[in-house]
Scaffold this motif. Structure first.
Motif, PDB file in Angstrom:
ATOM      1  N   ASP A  11       0.701  -1.053  -0.330  1.00  0.00           N
ATOM      2  CA  ASP A  11      -0.076   0.186  -0.081  1.00  0.00           C
ATOM      3  C   ASP A  11       0.988   1.062   0.236  1.00  0.00           C
ATOM      4  O   ASP A  11       1.265   1.772  -0.867  1.00  0.00           O
ATOM      5  CB  ASP A  11      -0.882   0.025   0.941  1.00  0.00           C
ATOM      6  CG  ASP A  11      -1.860   1.033   1.635  1.00  0.00           C
ATOM      7  OD1 ASP A  11      -2.854   1.104   0.731  1.00  0.00           O
ATOM      8  OD2 ASP A  11      -1.797   1.780   2.037  1.00  0.00           O
ATOM      9  N   TRP A  14       2.639   1.317  -3.957  1.00  0.00           N
ATOM     10  CA  TRP A  14       1.601   2.195  -4.587  1.00  0.00           C
ATOM     11  C   TRP A  14       1.215   3.691  -4.308  1.00  0.00           C
ATOM     12  O   TRP A  14       1.465   4.095  -5.525  1.00  0.00           O
ATOM     13  CB  TRP A  14       0.369   1.606  -4.702  1.00  0.00           C
ATOM     14  CG  TRP A  14       1.388   0.077  -5.769  1.00  0.00           C
ATOM     15  CD1 TRP A  14       1.307  -1.221  -4.664  1.00  0.00           C
ATOM     16  CD2 TRP A  14       1.106   0.201  -6.818  1.00  0.00           C
ATOM     17  NE1 TRP A  14       1.339  -2.507  -6.066  1.00  0.00           N
ATOM     18  CE2 TRP A  14       1.830  -1.481  -7.201  1.00  0.00           C
ATOM     19  CE3 TRP A  14       2.109   1.102  -7.632  1.00  0.00           C
ATOM     20  CZ2 TRP A  14       2.348  -1.744  -8.563  1.00  0.00           C
ATOM     21  CZ3 TRP A  14       2.185   0.140  -9.256  1.00  0.00           C
ATOM     22  CH2 TRP A  14       2.479  -1.064  -8.984  1.00  0.00           C
ATOM     23  N   SER A  15       0.945   3.845  -2.938  1.00  0.00           N
ATOM     24  CA  SER A  15       0.921   4.814  -2.813  1.00  0.00           C
ATOM     25  C   SER A  15       2.092   6.775  -3.175  1.00  0.00           C
ATOM     26  O   SER A  15       1.841   7.224  -3.418  1.00  0.00           O
ATOM     27  CB  SER A  15       0.411   5.632  -1.289  1.00  0.00           C
ATOM     28  OG  SER A  15      -0.510   4.529  -1.036  1.00  0.00           O
ATOM     29  N   VAL A  17       4.426   5.301  -5.693  1.00  0.00           N
ATOM     30  CA  VAL A  17       3.993   6.020  -6.665  1.00  0.00           C
ATOM     31  C   VAL A  17       3.492   6.958  -7.691  1.00  0.00           C
ATOM     32  O   VAL A  17       3.565   7.565  -8.139  1.00  0.00           O
ATOM     33  CB  VAL A  17       3.762   4.273  -7.498  1.00  0.00           C
ATOM     34  CG1 VAL A  17       4.111   5.024  -9.224  1.00  0.00           C
ATOM     35  CG2 VAL A  17       5.441   3.594  -6.864  1.00  0.00           C
ATOM     36  N   ALA A  18       2.148   6.535  -6.959  1.00  0.00           N
ATOM     37  CA  ALA A  18       0.839   7.634  -7.435  1.00  0.00           C
ATOM     38  C   ALA A  18       1.435   8.738  -6.430  1.00  0.00           C
ATOM     39  O   ALA A  18       1.019   9.800  -8.241  1.00  0.00           O
ATOM     40  CB  ALA A  18      -0.752   7.256  -6.885  1.00  0.00           C
ATOM     41  N   ALA A  19       1.540   9.415  -5.848  1.00  0.00           N
ATOM     42  CA  ALA A  19       2.142  10.565  -5.247  1.00  0.00           C
ATOM     43  C   ALA A  19       3.346  11.226  -6.286  1.00  0.00           C
ATOM     44  O   ALA A  19       3.148  12.335  -6.289  1.00  0.00           O
ATOM     45  CB  ALA A  19       2.355  10.628  -3.495  1.00  0.00           C
ATOM     46  N   GLY A  21       3.751  10.193  -9.514  1.00  0.00           N
ATOM     47  CA  GLY A  21       3.318  10.889 -10.633  1.00  0.00           C
ATOM     48  C   GLY A  21       2.629  11.691 -10.400  1.00  0.00           C
ATOM     49  O   GLY A  21       2.819  12.793 -11.850  1.00  0.00           O
ATOM     50  N   PHE A  22       1.856  12.100  -9.717  1.00  0.00           N
ATOM     51  CA  PHE A  22       0.587  13.122  -9.793  1.00  0.00           C
ATOM     52  C   PHE A  22       1.757  14.373  -9.191  1.00  0.00           C
ATOM     53  O   PHE A  22       1.380  15.685 -10.328  1.00  0.00           O
ATOM     54  CB  PHE A  22       0.216  13.582  -8.542  1.00  0.00           C
ATOM     55  CG  PHE A  22      -1.286  12.636  -9.313  1.00  0.00           C
ATOM     56  CD1 PHE A  22      -1.623  13.520 -10.027  1.00  0.00           C
ATOM     57  CD2 PHE A  22      -1.799  11.264  -8.990  1.00  0.00           C
ATOM     58  CE1 PHE A  22      -3.535  13.352 -11.065  1.00  0.00           C
ATOM     59  CE2 PHE A  22      -2.946  11.021  -9.580  1.00  0.00           C
ATOM     60  CZ  PHE A  22      -3.677  11.713 -10.427  1.00  0.00           C
ATOM     61  N   GLY A  40       2.651  11.185   0.107  1.00  0.00           N
ATOM     62  CA  GLY A  40       2.003  10.659   0.033  1.00  0.00           C
ATOM     63  C   GLY A  40       2.218   9.360   0.407  1.00  0.00           C
ATOM     64  O   GLY A  40       0.594   8.367   0.961  1.00  0.00           O
ATOM     65  N   HIS A  44      -1.041   7.282   3.147  1.00  0.00           N
ATOM     66  CA  HIS A  44      -2.140   6.422   2.297  1.00  0.00           C
ATOM     67  C   HIS A  44      -1.455   5.516   3.666  1.00  0.00           C
ATOM     68  O   HIS A  44      -2.673   4.759   3.615  1.00  0.00           O
ATOM     69  CB  HIS A  44      -1.824   5.852   1.552  1.00  0.00           C
ATOM     70  CG  HIS A  44      -2.722   5.628   0.582  1.00  0.00           C
ATOM     71  ND1 HIS A  44      -3.252   4.095   1.384  1.00  0.00           N
ATOM     72  CD2 HIS A  44      -4.265   5.938  -0.435  1.00  0.00           C
ATOM     73  CE1 HIS A  44      -4.063   3.803   0.416  1.00  0.00           C
ATOM     74  NE2 HIS A  44      -4.588   4.947   0.048  1.00  0.00           N
ATOM     75  N   PRO A  93      -3.379  10.048  -3.608  1.00  0.00           N
ATOM     76  CA  PRO A  93      -4.283   9.149  -3.657  1.00  0.00           C
ATOM     77  C   PRO A  93      -4.960   8.470  -2.471  1.00  0.00           C
ATOM     78  O   PRO A  93      -5.743   7.491  -2.335  1.00  0.00           O
ATOM     79  CB  PRO A  93      -2.460   8.031  -2.976  1.00  0.00           C
ATOM     80  CG  PRO A  93      -1.469   9.195  -3.072  1.00  0.00           C
ATOM     81  CD  PRO A  93      -1.844  10.345  -3.260  1.00  0.00           C
TER      82      PRO A  93
END
Length: 160
Positions: A11, A14-15, A17-19, A21-22, A40, A44, A93
């Protein structure tokens, strides 16, 4: 126990990675990308832990958003940038996309179904309303959680 630890690590990863990316999408300077990814992931992951402790998602999101806001305030002083850079990217995220999606799909089903009985239509409408309210509460928790640490700990210079 071991499965929860693995799920926690996944978790957080991936959070992160999402943060990240944004942050890249929003053209955050390179020197701040690590801080954005950290905020991020920590935010999360904190929500994940609080959810597994038994609190509802609204309270878990508020707790995690306050943590994101606090980390953003700290990192803004380290990097000499506005805290909003870290706060927004760190909160993305946790945006309640699933609940918003379910609310919209429920409304579309209610609007498009002429053959439904009144009880079925009421059931669909109540489900859509519950998801819409949950979406609003989660978004409010994110906004308040990010803003509170900045409002509490940022001191303006006195007017002389």
């Amino acid at each position: 126990m071991f499965d929860t630890l693995i799920a926690f690590i996944i978790d957080a990863l991936w959070s992160c990675v999402a943060a990240l990316g944004f942050a890249v999408l929003f053209n955050v300077p390179r020197r701040m990308l690590l801080g954005c990814a950290l905020v991020g992931a920590v935010g999360h992951a904190a929500r994940f832990l609080v959810l597994h402790a038994g609190l509802p998602i609204e309270a878990a999101t508020l707790f995690a958003a306050v943590l994101v806001g606090g980390l953003s305030a700290i990192l803004s002083r380290i990097y000499q940038t506005p805290a909003l850079i870290f706060g927004i990217v760190g909160a993305i995220p946790m945006v309640p996309g699933v609940f918003a999606y379910r609310a919209m799909i429920g409304l579309i089903r209610v609007a498009g179904a002429d053959t439904l009985l009144a009880d079925e239509r009421a059931l669909l409408l109540s489900g859509a309303a519950i998801n819409a309210v949950k979406t609003g509460l989660l978004l409010g928790a994110l906004a308040v959680g990010i803003a509170v640490p900045t409002l509490l700990f940022s001191r303006r210079k006195p007017v002389v």
